[in-house]
Motif scaffolding. Structure first.
Motif, short mmCIF file in Angstrom:
data_model
loop_
_atom_site.label_atom_id
_atom_site.label_comp_id
_atom_site.label_asym_id
_atom_site.label_seq_id
_atom_site.Cartn_x
_atom_site.Cartn_y
_atom_site.Cartn_z
N ILE A 1 54.87 46.38 43.83
CA ILE A 1 54.95 45.76 45.06
C ILE A 1 54.17 45.69 45.74
CG2 ILE A 1 56.86 44.76 47.02
CD1 ILE A 1 59.01 45.60 45.33
N ILE A 2 53.51 44.59 45.92
CA ILE A 2 52.10 44.25 46.65
C ILE A 2 51.94 43.58 47.98
CG2 ILE A 2 50.52 44.75 44.22
CD1 ILE A 2 49.32 41.95 44.76
N ASP A 3 51.07 44.38 48.90
CA ASP A 3 51.42 43.47 50.04
C ASP A 3 50.66 42.14 49.69
OD1 ASP A 3 50.18 42.48 52.68
OD2 ASP A 3 49.51 44.63 53.51
N PRO A 4 50.76 41.14 50.33
CA PRO A 4 50.61 39.69 49.77
C PRO A 4 48.75 40.14 49.61
CG PRO A 4 52.04 39.91 50.76
CD PRO A 4 52.02 40.75 51.24
N ARG A 5 48.35 40.84 51.25
CA ARG A 5 46.88 40.09 51.25
C ARG A 5 46.04 41.48 51.18
NH1 ARG A 5 48.52 42.61 57.16
NH2 ARG A 5 49.71 44.16 56.07
N GLU A 6 46.99 41.99 50.09
CA GLU A 6 46.12 42.27 48.63
C GLU A 6 45.73 41.89 47.45
OE1 GLU A 6 48.17 46.32 48.87
OE2 GLU A 6 47.75 47.53 50.22
N THR A 7 46.40 40.91 47.86
CA THR A 7 46.47 40.05 46.08
C THR A 7 45.27 39.39 45.78
OG1 THR A 7 48.35 39.00 47.05
CG2 THR A 7 47.07 38.34 44.95
N ARG A 8 44.07 39.37 46.25
CA ARG A 8 43.14 38.87 45.88
C ARG A 8 42.14 40.43 44.55
NH1 ARG A 8 38.39 36.06 44.71
NH2 ARG A 8 36.23 37.27 45.27
N PRO A 9 41.90 42.04 45.33
CA PRO A 9 41.52 42.91 44.95
C PRO A 9 42.47 43.06 43.94
CG PRO A 9 42.38 43.68 47.63
CD PRO A 9 42.09 41.94 47.31
N VAL A 10 43.70 43.30 43.82
CA VAL A 10 44.31 43.91 43.34
C VAL A 10 44.28 42.68 41.88
CG1 VAL A 10 46.62 44.25 42.13
CG2 VAL A 10 46.04 45.22 44.23
N LEU A 11 44.74 41.51 42.00
CA LEU A 11 44.35 40.51 40.35
C LEU A 11 42.97 41.18 39.87
CD1 LEU A 11 46.06 37.52 41.50
CD2 LEU A 11 46.95 39.22 39.94
N CYS A 12 41.57 41.16 41.36
CA CYS A 12 40.34 41.40 40.43
C CYS A 12 40.00 42.36 39.13
CB CYS A 12 39.06 40.59 41.44
SG CYS A 12 38.91 39.53 42.43
N GLU A 13 40.66 43.36 39.76
CA GLU A 13 40.53 44.49 39.09
C GLU A 13 41.12 44.78 37.75
OE1 GLU A 13 41.60 49.83 39.39
OE2 GLU A 13 42.35 47.91 41.18
N PHE A 14 42.58 44.18 37.74
CA PHE A 14 43.06 43.87 37.14
C PHE A 14 42.08 42.97 35.77
CE2 PHE A 14 47.09 46.02 38.45
CZ PHE A 14 46.72 46.62 37.37
N ILE A 15 41.62 41.23 36.80
CA ILE A 15 41.03 40.71 36.08
C ILE A 15 40.05 41.23 34.77
CG2 ILE A 15 40.02 38.33 35.16
CD1 ILE A 15 43.05 37.97 35.16
N ALA A 16 39.20 42.18 35.41
CA ALA A 16 38.35 43.00 35.18
C ALA A 16 38.20 43.68 33.96
CB ALA A 16 37.35 43.96 35.77
N LEU A 17 39.75 45.01 34.18
CA LEU A 17 39.90 45.48 32.88
C LEU A 17 40.01 44.45 31.67
CD1 LEU A 17 42.83 47.68 34.51
CD2 LEU A 17 40.06 48.33 34.16
N ALA A 18 40.62 42.78 31.82
CA ALA A 18 40.99 42.64 30.25
C ALA A 18 39.68 42.63 29.86
CB ALA A 18 41.61 41.27 31.16
N GLU A 19 38.82 42.27 30.46
CA GLU A 19 37.13 42.21 29.82
C GLU A 19 37.53 42.52 28.25
OE1 GLU A 19 32.74 41.29 30.59
OE2 GLU A 19 34.48 41.02 32.00
N GLN A 20 37.89 44.06 28.42
CA GLN A 20 37.61 44.99 26.82
C GLN A 20 38.34 44.33 26.07
OE1 GLN A 20 34.81 46.83 26.83
NE2 GLN A 20 33.20 45.66 28.58
#
Length: 539
Positions: free
Chosen positions: A504-523
């Protein structure tokens, strides 16, 4: 000039050869000029008066400057005098070739409506249309295909010329179908499309048409009148209000042709050239760690109150990167391409402003197409979930909502692309299952406002405790009592305690959290390039 060359004495052979070469180049230039003139000034003027550009004007607007390499320029029907000398050429009603859009190669072609209304050119080798060279170029070079559609396909008048009718499928859609698993295919309906051209528009990953000046249908008003006795004009039969807004036959509508061509450029900017490549990921100027304070209060405290999901998504993705697909169809779900730190993502977001976000038959079809699009071209999916379930009621059952909804669950269950499920508020029942991907990390995130289950507590209590409620002295009070007893167990924090939701994340943290996981998905995406195998039978 030809007579002069023929009458030269033999000792002037070199001069005659040079003159002959000049004549050949002169004829080439003449034939090219005839092609550029298309159907002639009057036909071009009629096209402009109808509010439409010519096919060559469209290509010039869409393609990078001076990048169009035409193929089949000289195809057409020559006119010759009694001495077999060329006097003119009626060009083939299709213009095709290779071009670049934003520096990237594409195969590009379209009907020339100024020549015989863009009807099929009667030759053994087609420039465009199903089975045409333009599709072969996209297949051979593994580059996107762009169809600029402005024609009705075949004509009954060709029967007499051929001496027989053509069996359906001789010039079939085999290549058109095959391309859908290989390269991006986009179609712009820029005039009236029926028959084969209309079919090709449907066999596209993305299609767009122009309001007021474009129409698409299986058959036009004359055939409808002959078959059914119905008198209807072509815009009422297949204009954007029907084809885009109501039927979803075409994905997007444009205000004018320039807008339509710009939408094609936007769509292709998210796509790889083919399924063996990664989508382009330009550098982003939007900070990864940007946290928007407005996200903390965007979801109302009242669970039944709607909010603007479009606005919520815009606060998270790269600024100005969003490109919505089918915005006027199936509006209880939002499907859009966007970027997170420059990387393309597919956004599927339930829209609480329409049916409370419930999945109806139209939004199910819309979500299915979009999930398959992203899965094919290696674009990670992010679900912004606020879905109370499938749409219910007599109309929903008559429309087959349950079947279409379960098709969405089936497609979600077969996704290979990395997926993130972010529950904003509601995630209930089988519609909630259509937002999850068990083939990957099955990463489920949630805001504190999230709730989930097979049914909401309120509706579930009325069904599960019906006898107890009805036998109570005050049924309404009893129902509320049971709801109050069960409500604490629906807290997302109780689910997080059991690790049944990953975070469960703080709504305000949504962008950095999603950016991090999308970057990891690249490999993982790079390791799984190529066509996606499809198996099984959709429900």
């Amino acid at each position: 000039m030809r007579d002069r060359v023929m009458n030269m004495p033999a000792d002037t052979g070199v001069a005659a050869e040079v003159a002959q070469k000049d004549l050949e180049l002169e004829e080439l230039a003449f034939r090219r000029g005839q092609a550029v003139e298309m159907g002639g000034p009057e036909a071009i003027e009629r096209q402009h008066k109808a509010g439409r550009l010519t096919v060559r004007e469209r290509i010039a607007l869409l393609a990078d400057e001076n990048s169009f390499r035409e193929i089949g320029t000289l195809a057409g029907t020559g006119r010759y005098d009694d001495n077999n000398r060329l006097t003119g050429v009626t060009p083939a009603p299709y213009v095709a070739g290779l071009a670049r859009i934003d520096g990237r190669p594409v195969a590009l072609g379209g009907e020339d409506f100024t020549v015989r209304g863009g009807t099929t050119f009667g030759s053994s080798r087609r420039k465009g249309g199903q089975g045409g060279l333009i599709e072969d170029l996209a297949h051979h070079y593994r580059i996107p295909l762009v169809n600029l559609i402005d024609g009705a396909g075949g004509s009954v008048t060709s029967i007499k010329r051929r001496g027989h009718s053509v069996f359906p499928g001789v010039h079939g859609f085999e290549r058109s179908v095959g391309l859908l698993g290989m390269v991006p295919v986009v179609s712009a309906v820029l005039g009236t499309a029926a028959g084969g051209p209309a079919g090709r528009a449907i066999l596209s990953h993305f299609s767009v048409m122009v309001r007021e000046t474009s129409q698409i249908f299986a058959a036009g008003p004359p055939v409808v009148k002959r078959s059914l006795g119905q008198v209807i004009d072509k815009d009422a039969l297949g204009g954007a209000k029907i084809a885009v807004d109501k039927a979803g036959t075409v994905h997007n509508a444009a205000l004018n042709e320039e807008d339509a061509l710009q939408q094609i450029r936007r769509f292709l900017s998210f796509m790889p050239a083919n399924v063996w490549e990664m989508p382009p990921a330009p550098a982003s100027l939007d900070p990864v760690d940007r946290c928007d304070e407005r996200l903390a209060s965007i979801v109302p405290q009242k669970r039944t109150q709607a909010y603007n999901m479009h606005r919520l998504v815009r606060m998270v993705v790269d600024s100005g990167s969003e490109f919505e697909i089918q915005p006027t169809y199936g509006k209880s779900v939002i499907t859009m391409l966007a970027r997170l730190d420059g990387r393309p993502v597919g956004i599927v977001a339930n829209n609480p402003m329409v049916y409370g976000g419930a999945m109806d038959v139209h939004s199910a079809r819309k979500q299915i197409h979009f999930m398959e699009l992203c899965d094919t071209f290696h674009i990670p999916l992010v679900f912004f979930v606020d879905v109370p379930g499938f749409m219910v009621g007599l109309k929903a059952e008559e429309e087959g909502t349950l079947r279409e909804g379960m098709r969405a669950v089936y497609i979600a269950g077969n996704l290979k692309v990395p997926t993130i499920t972010l529950v904003i508020r509601k995630c209930y029942g089988m519609a909630g299952m259509a937002t999850c991907n068990k083939n990957g990390a099955d990463l489920k995130l949630a805001w504190p406002s999230a709730e989930w289950g097979s049914l909401p507590v309120e509706g579930g209590v009325a069904a599960a405790f019906r006898r107890e409620i009805m036998s109570a002295p005050d049924p309404a009070a009893k129902e509320k009592e049971i709801e109050a007893e069960l409500k604490p167990y629906a807290s997302p924090f109780r689910t997080a305690e059991a690790f049944a939701v990953e975070e469960i994340i703080d709504p305000r943290e949504t962008r950095p959290v999603l950016c991090e996981f999308i970057a990891l998905a690249e490999q993982r995406l790079r390791a799984e390039l190529g066509p996606k195998a499809r198996s099984g039978v959709q429900p």
